[in-house]
Design a protein around this motif. Structure first.
Motif, PDB file in Angstrom:
ATOM      1  N   SER A  15      25.184  55.005 -14.557  1.00  0.00           N
ATOM      2  CA  SER A  15      24.940  53.709 -13.935  1.00  0.00           C
ATOM      3  C   SER A  15      23.567  53.133 -14.271  1.00  0.00           C
ATOM      4  O   SER A  15      23.235  52.047 -13.827  1.00  0.00           O
ATOM      5  N   ARG A  55      30.500  46.547 -18.359  1.00  0.00           N
ATOM      6  CA  ARG A  55      30.934  46.033 -17.061  1.00  0.00           C
ATOM      7  C   ARG A  55      30.302  44.673 -16.816  1.00  0.00           C
ATOM      8  O   ARG A  55      29.147  44.574 -16.491  1.00  0.00           O
ATOM      9  N   ILE A  57      31.353  41.056 -14.765  1.00  0.00           N
ATOM     10  CA  ILE A  57      32.297  40.360 -13.915  1.00  0.00           C
ATOM     11  C   ILE A  57      31.992  38.879 -14.047  1.00  0.00           C
ATOM     12  O   ILE A  57      30.905  38.443 -13.700  1.00  0.00           O
ATOM     13  N   TYR A  91      22.803  45.933  -2.437  1.00  0.00           N
ATOM     14  CA  TYR A  91      23.824  45.674  -1.416  1.00  0.00           C
ATOM     15  C   TYR A  91      24.173  44.198  -1.450  1.00  0.00           C
ATOM     16  O   TYR A  91      23.287  43.339  -1.438  1.00  0.00           O
ATOM     17  N   GLU A  92      25.476  43.887  -1.491  1.00  0.00           N
ATOM     18  CA  GLU A  92      25.907  42.493  -1.585  1.00  0.00           C
ATOM     19  C   GLU A  92      26.006  41.799  -0.233  1.00  0.00           C
ATOM     20  O   GLU A  92      26.181  40.591  -0.172  1.00  0.00           O
ATOM     21  N   PRO A 100      30.153  39.210   1.391  1.00  0.00           N
ATOM     22  CA  PRO A 100      28.974  39.186   0.525  1.00  0.00           C
ATOM     23  C   PRO A 100      28.215  37.870   0.661  1.00  0.00           C
ATOM     24  O   PRO A 100      28.807  36.838   0.992  1.00  0.00           O
ATOM     25  N   THR A 103      29.478  35.118  -4.093  1.00  0.00           N
ATOM     26  CA  THR A 103      30.551  35.605  -4.952  1.00  0.00           C
ATOM     27  C   THR A 103      30.534  34.757  -6.216  1.00  0.00           C
ATOM     28  O   THR A 103      29.819  33.754  -6.285  1.00  0.00           O
ATOM     29  N   CYS A 115      21.338  38.871  -2.403  1.00  0.00           N
ATOM     30  CA  CYS A 115      21.685  40.256  -2.103  1.00  0.00           C
ATOM     31  C   CYS A 115      20.524  40.905  -1.362  1.00  0.00           C
ATOM     32  O   CYS A 115      19.510  40.264  -1.095  1.00  0.00           O
ATOM     33  N   LYS A 139      26.408  44.091 -10.444  1.00  0.00           N
ATOM     34  CA  LYS A 139      26.344  45.297  -9.612  1.00  0.00           C
ATOM     35  C   LYS A 139      27.308  45.200  -8.446  1.00  0.00           C
ATOM     36  O   LYS A 139      27.706  44.119  -8.030  1.00  0.00           O
ATOM     37  N   SER A 140      27.652  46.363  -7.876  1.00  0.00           N
ATOM     38  CA  SER A 140      28.465  46.457  -6.665  1.00  0.00           C
ATOM     39  C   SER A 140      27.612  47.105  -5.585  1.00  0.00           C
ATOM     40  O   SER A 140      26.623  47.785  -5.891  1.00  0.00           O
ATOM     41  N   SER A 141      27.995  46.928  -4.340  1.00  0.00           N
ATOM     42  CA  SER A 141      27.240  47.525  -3.235  1.00  0.00           C
ATOM     43  C   SER A 141      27.098  49.028  -3.427  1.00  0.00           C
ATOM     44  O   SER A 141      28.060  49.715  -3.760  1.00  0.00           O
ATOM     45  N   ASP A 143      25.169  50.444  -5.710  1.00  0.00           N
ATOM     46  CA  ASP A 143      24.721  50.777  -7.063  1.00  0.00           C
ATOM     47  C   ASP A 143      23.198  50.845  -7.118  1.00  0.00           C
ATOM     48  O   ASP A 143      22.513  50.011  -6.524  1.00  0.00           O
TER      49      ASP A 143
END
Length: 155
Positions: A15, A55, A57, A91-92, A100, A103, A115, A139-141, A143
């Motif tokens: 990561s 990755r 999005i 953290y989102e 979140p 988005t 965030c 990133k995702s929460s 990470d």
């Protein structure tokens, strides 16, 4: 060394942008290394970010090609990258049960919260400094994030 620790170290290496890490604990030493790769070289172009990642999005299709040597996609996206001002955890939202802050497709203006980054048990809000539309979230929460690492793309 505990197998759970080794798995956690592997996840951390995957990561992060690190290529190699070596950890010594007592008499045990473990060295983790990614396969050698050559990063893409970006030509300077105003308002264009060249991102090599596996990755991304986004809300719109991007022109991508498969890099034969690395097997990673090379994506060209136009916009401003919002980078992490510190090392910590992404953290989102303020709580796992809340929506979140932003988005993909959210319209943001300066001062809007994007965030939270937790560093040393302190929760720091990351605010937008430009007006635009969130085009990508990297990133995702939960990470881990590094200093200067892109977190959002705002167009």
């Amino acid at each position: 060394m505990d197998l759970r620790k080794v798995k956690k170290l592997i996840e951390l290496l995957e990561s992060s942008a690190l290529v190699e890490m070596e950890i010594t604990e007592g008499d045990s030493t473990i060295r983790l290394s990614r396969a050698a790769y050559s990063p893409a070289v970006a030509q300077p172009h105003p308002a264009t970010a060249h991102i090599t990642t596996d990755r991304v999005i986004t809300d719109q299709p991007a022109s991508a090609r498969q890099d034969i040597e690395t097997g990673q996609s090379q994506v060209e996206i136009i916009g401003s990258a919002v980078k992490s001002p510190m090392v910590g955890t992404f953290y989102e939202s303020a709580s796992p049960d809340l929506d979140p802050y932003v988005t993909i497709g959210s319209v943001v203006k300066p001062g809007d919260i994007l965030c939270i980054i937790e560093a040393m048990k302190t929760f720091n809000q990351l605010e937008a400094d430009i007006t635009g539309i969130v085009k990508a979230i990297y990133k995702s929460s939960g990470d881990p994030v590094e200093f200067g690492e892109p977190l959002f793309l705002i167009e």
